[in-house]
Design a protein around this motif. Structure first.
Motif, PDB file in Angstrom:
ATOM      1  N   ALA A  59      98.192  -8.335 -53.944  1.00  0.00           N
ATOM      2  CA  ALA A  59      99.285  -7.912 -55.200  1.00  0.00           C
ATOM      3  C   ALA A  59      99.747  -9.442 -55.874  1.00  0.00           C
ATOM      4  O   ALA A  59      99.857 -10.632 -55.097  1.00  0.00           O
ATOM      5  CB  ALA A  59     101.172  -7.738 -53.756  1.00  0.00           C
ATOM      6  N   THR A  60     100.412  -8.901 -57.083  1.00  0.00           N
ATOM      7  CA  THR A  60     100.890 -10.376 -57.822  1.00  0.00           C
ATOM      8  C   THR A  60     102.173 -10.805 -57.907  1.00  0.00           C
ATOM      9  O   THR A  60     102.485 -11.829 -57.979  1.00  0.00           O
ATOM     10  CB  THR A  60     100.398 -10.838 -58.554  1.00  0.00           C
ATOM     11  OG1 THR A  60     100.796  -9.319 -59.796  1.00  0.00           O
ATOM     12  CG2 THR A  60      99.025 -10.300 -59.206  1.00  0.00           C
ATOM     13  N   ASP A  61     102.969  -9.618 -57.617  1.00  0.00           N
ATOM     14  CA  ASP A  61     104.557  -9.201 -57.858  1.00  0.00           C
ATOM     15  C   ASP A  61     106.051  -9.915 -56.694  1.00  0.00           C
ATOM     16  O   ASP A  61     105.001 -10.230 -55.359  1.00  0.00           O
ATOM     17  CB  ASP A  61     105.070  -8.932 -58.438  1.00  0.00           C
ATOM     18  CG  ASP A  61     105.205  -7.090 -57.096  1.00  0.00           C
ATOM     19  OD1 ASP A  61     104.210  -7.516 -56.468  1.00  0.00           O
ATOM     20  OD2 ASP A  61     106.432  -6.566 -56.838  1.00  0.00           O
ATOM     21  N   ARG A  62     106.378 -10.643 -56.661  1.00  0.00           N
ATOM     22  CA  ARG A  62     107.632 -10.909 -56.274  1.00  0.00           C
ATOM     23  C   ARG A  62     107.809 -10.372 -54.428  1.00  0.00           C
ATOM     24  O   ARG A  62     107.422 -10.640 -53.269  1.00  0.00           O
ATOM     25  CB  ARG A  62     108.441 -11.756 -56.184  1.00  0.00           C
ATOM     26  CG  ARG A  62     109.272 -12.610 -55.887  1.00  0.00           C
ATOM     27  CD  ARG A  62     110.509 -13.028 -56.917  1.00  0.00           C
ATOM     28  NE  ARG A  62     111.406 -12.145 -56.935  1.00  0.00           N
ATOM     29  CZ  ARG A  62     112.719 -12.108 -56.511  1.00  0.00           C
ATOM     30  NH1 ARG A  62     113.717 -12.384 -55.299  1.00  0.00           N
ATOM     31  NH2 ARG A  62     113.639 -10.671 -57.186  1.00  0.00           N
ATOM     32  N   HIS A  63     107.749  -8.822 -54.752  1.00  0.00           N
ATOM     33  CA  HIS A  63     108.105  -8.048 -53.799  1.00  0.00           C
ATOM     34  C   HIS A  63     106.915  -7.379 -52.863  1.00  0.00           C
ATOM     35  O   HIS A  63     106.690  -6.506 -51.993  1.00  0.00           O
ATOM     36  CB  HIS A  63     108.924  -6.915 -54.293  1.00  0.00           C
ATOM     37  CG  HIS A  63     110.421  -7.132 -54.005  1.00  0.00           C
ATOM     38  ND1 HIS A  63     111.142  -8.119 -53.488  1.00  0.00           N
ATOM     39  CD2 HIS A  63     111.174  -6.966 -55.328  1.00  0.00           C
ATOM     40  CE1 HIS A  63     112.093  -8.023 -54.269  1.00  0.00           C
ATOM     41  NE2 HIS A  63     112.224  -8.143 -55.185  1.00  0.00           N
ATOM     42  N   ARG A  64     105.833  -8.059 -53.470  1.00  0.00           N
ATOM     43  CA  ARG A  64     104.504  -7.540 -53.509  1.00  0.00           C
ATOM     44  C   ARG A  64     104.203  -5.919 -53.469  1.00  0.00           C
ATOM     45  O   ARG A  64     103.626  -5.044 -51.946  1.00  0.00           O
ATOM     46  CB  ARG A  64     103.350  -8.021 -51.703  1.00  0.00           C
ATOM     47  CG  ARG A  64     103.782  -9.366 -51.724  1.00  0.00           C
ATOM     48  CD  ARG A  64     103.361 -10.189 -50.922  1.00  0.00           C
ATOM     49  NE  ARG A  64     103.070  -9.734 -49.407  1.00  0.00           N
ATOM     50  CZ  ARG A  64     101.661 -10.125 -48.859  1.00  0.00           C
ATOM     51  NH1 ARG A  64     101.137 -10.271 -48.788  1.00  0.00           N
ATOM     52  NH2 ARG A  64     102.374  -9.046 -46.964  1.00  0.00           N
ATOM     53  N   LEU A  84      94.358  -2.970 -56.552  1.00  0.00           N
ATOM     54  CA  LEU A  84      92.943  -2.694 -55.328  1.00  0.00           C
ATOM     55  C   LEU A  84      91.971  -3.267 -55.996  1.00  0.00           C
ATOM     56  O   LEU A  84      90.815  -4.126 -55.694  1.00  0.00           O
ATOM     57  CB  LEU A  84      92.795  -1.299 -55.874  1.00  0.00           C
ATOM     58  CG  LEU A  84      93.626  -0.306 -54.535  1.00  0.00           C
ATOM     59  CD1 LEU A  84      93.031   1.040 -54.728  1.00  0.00           C
ATOM     60  CD2 LEU A  84      92.960  -1.074 -53.113  1.00  0.00           C
ATOM     61  N   ALA A  85      91.435  -3.766 -57.666  1.00  0.00           N
ATOM     62  CA  ALA A  85      90.626  -4.599 -57.971  1.00  0.00           C
ATOM     63  C   ALA A  85      90.701  -6.034 -57.880  1.00  0.00           C
ATOM     64  O   ALA A  85      89.783  -6.028 -57.070  1.00  0.00           O
ATOM     65  CB  ALA A  85      90.617  -4.387 -59.848  1.00  0.00           C
ATOM     66  N   ALA A  86      91.477  -6.453 -57.415  1.00  0.00           N
ATOM     67  CA  ALA A  86      91.842  -7.969 -57.313  1.00  0.00           C
ATOM     68  C   ALA A  86      91.246  -7.750 -55.509  1.00  0.00           C
ATOM     69  O   ALA A  86      89.978  -8.677 -54.924  1.00  0.00           O
ATOM     70  CB  ALA A  86      92.923  -8.231 -56.764  1.00  0.00           C
ATOM     71  N   ALA A  87      91.451  -6.805 -54.814  1.00  0.00           N
ATOM     72  CA  ALA A  87      91.464  -6.757 -53.021  1.00  0.00           C
ATOM     73  C   ALA A  87      88.893  -6.566 -52.911  1.00  0.00           C
ATOM     74  O   ALA A  87      88.802  -7.295 -52.403  1.00  0.00           O
ATOM     75  CB  ALA A  87      92.274  -5.380 -52.092  1.00  0.00           C
ATOM     76  N   ILE A  88      88.758  -5.571 -54.146  1.00  0.00           N
ATOM     77  CA  ILE A  88      87.730  -5.224 -53.870  1.00  0.00           C
ATOM     78  C   ILE A  88      86.480  -6.462 -54.551  1.00  0.00           C
ATOM     79  O   ILE A  88      85.885  -6.776 -53.673  1.00  0.00           O
ATOM     80  CB  ILE A  88      87.346  -3.736 -54.631  1.00  0.00           C
ATOM     81  CG1 ILE A  88      87.369  -2.626 -53.995  1.00  0.00           C
ATOM     82  CG2 ILE A  88      85.841  -4.233 -55.177  1.00  0.00           C
ATOM     83  CD1 ILE A  88      88.087  -1.304 -55.326  1.00  0.00           C
TER      84      ILE A  88
END
Ligand code: ADE
Length: 244
Positions: A59-64, A84-88
């Protein structure tokens, strides 16, 4: 992995043991039940590998945040495509040949044939859906194969992923040993398996079917075949070839 390469290693291009990456919001659910018994011993022996990946780490925002409200309105939340794309992409960089699977009740039903094919391959990248589902653009753009384990709704894809992996891992070379039971069990023959009996010879007044104690292997094989067909006809007529 230890020992000499086997024929089963060849189909994985010598790339080592079956490797499962599981993308989830609950990595602590893994290996879970796959850490004991057959699968657990095989995991310890390096016959397969399991890598849980926390989706929230991408996640990229402060609150994940990993989810957001559905476009068009409606109840619940949808898992974000970008997170999800970043995780994959981190778990399976370009060139990773493992099939990518999304566990979802909207998927194609899991079959023993699909399980067998997965067990013959290099591994799997498994995404566990949660909430109302996953942004459909992610499914298409990352080529996810949507798989269901049955016509009921679980609270998330994690238990479905454990089911899929359990079915695959027991087929990996060296996991079941030289157990011939794999060849006659349900679905491998196209029929449900015949009933089984063991000691004592009489249980609460009910004896073991005498044919099984006859020592006549031809009769026993015929009885088992007929029983398998009877059980399949009663419970799963959809498995029988037309006209049986
Ligand atoms: N997630 C929720 N329900 C599921 C199912 N039946 N199969 C696979 N994944 C799921």
């Amino acid at each position: 992995m230890t020992g000499v390469p086997t024929a089963a290693d060849d189909v994985r291009d010598g790339a080592g043991p079956f490797r499962a990456s599981v993308l989830t919001l609950y990595p602590e659910m893994f290996p879970g039940p796959l850490g004991v018994s057959l699968a657990g011993r095989a995991l310890e022996a390096g016959r397969w590998a399991l890598e849980p990946v926390q989706i929230r780490d991408f996640a990229t925002d402060r609150h994940r945040h990993v989810d957001d409200t559905p476009a068009g309105g409606g109840p619940g939340m949808v898992m974000r495509a970008d997170v999800l794309a970043a995780a994959i992409d981190a778990a399976a960089p370009e060139g990773d040949r493992r099939p990518r699977i999304l566990m979802t009740p909207r998927g194609r039903p899991l079959t023993q044939a699909r399980v067998r094919a997965l067990a013959a391959g290099p591994g799997a990248v498994i995404v566990c859906g949660r909430f109302e589902g996953v942004d459909d653009r992610l499914v298409r753009r990352r080529g996810l194969e949507e798989v269901s384990i049955g016509d009921y709704v679980l609270s998330g894809g994690e238990i479905a992923a454990l089911v899929l992996l359990d079915a695959v891992v027991r087929l990996l070379p060296g996991v079941m040993g030289n157990d011939a039971s794999g060849e006659t069990e349900s679905f491998e023959t196209g029929l449900l398996e015949h009933p089984q009996y063991t000691r004592p010879p009489v249980f609460e007044g009910e004896p073991i079917p005498p044919v099984l104690l006859s020592g006549d292997h031809g009769r026993i094989a015929r009885w088992r075949r007929e029983e398998a067909e009877r059980v399949t006809r009663e419970r799963r007529p959809d498995l029988l070839p037309p006209g049986r």
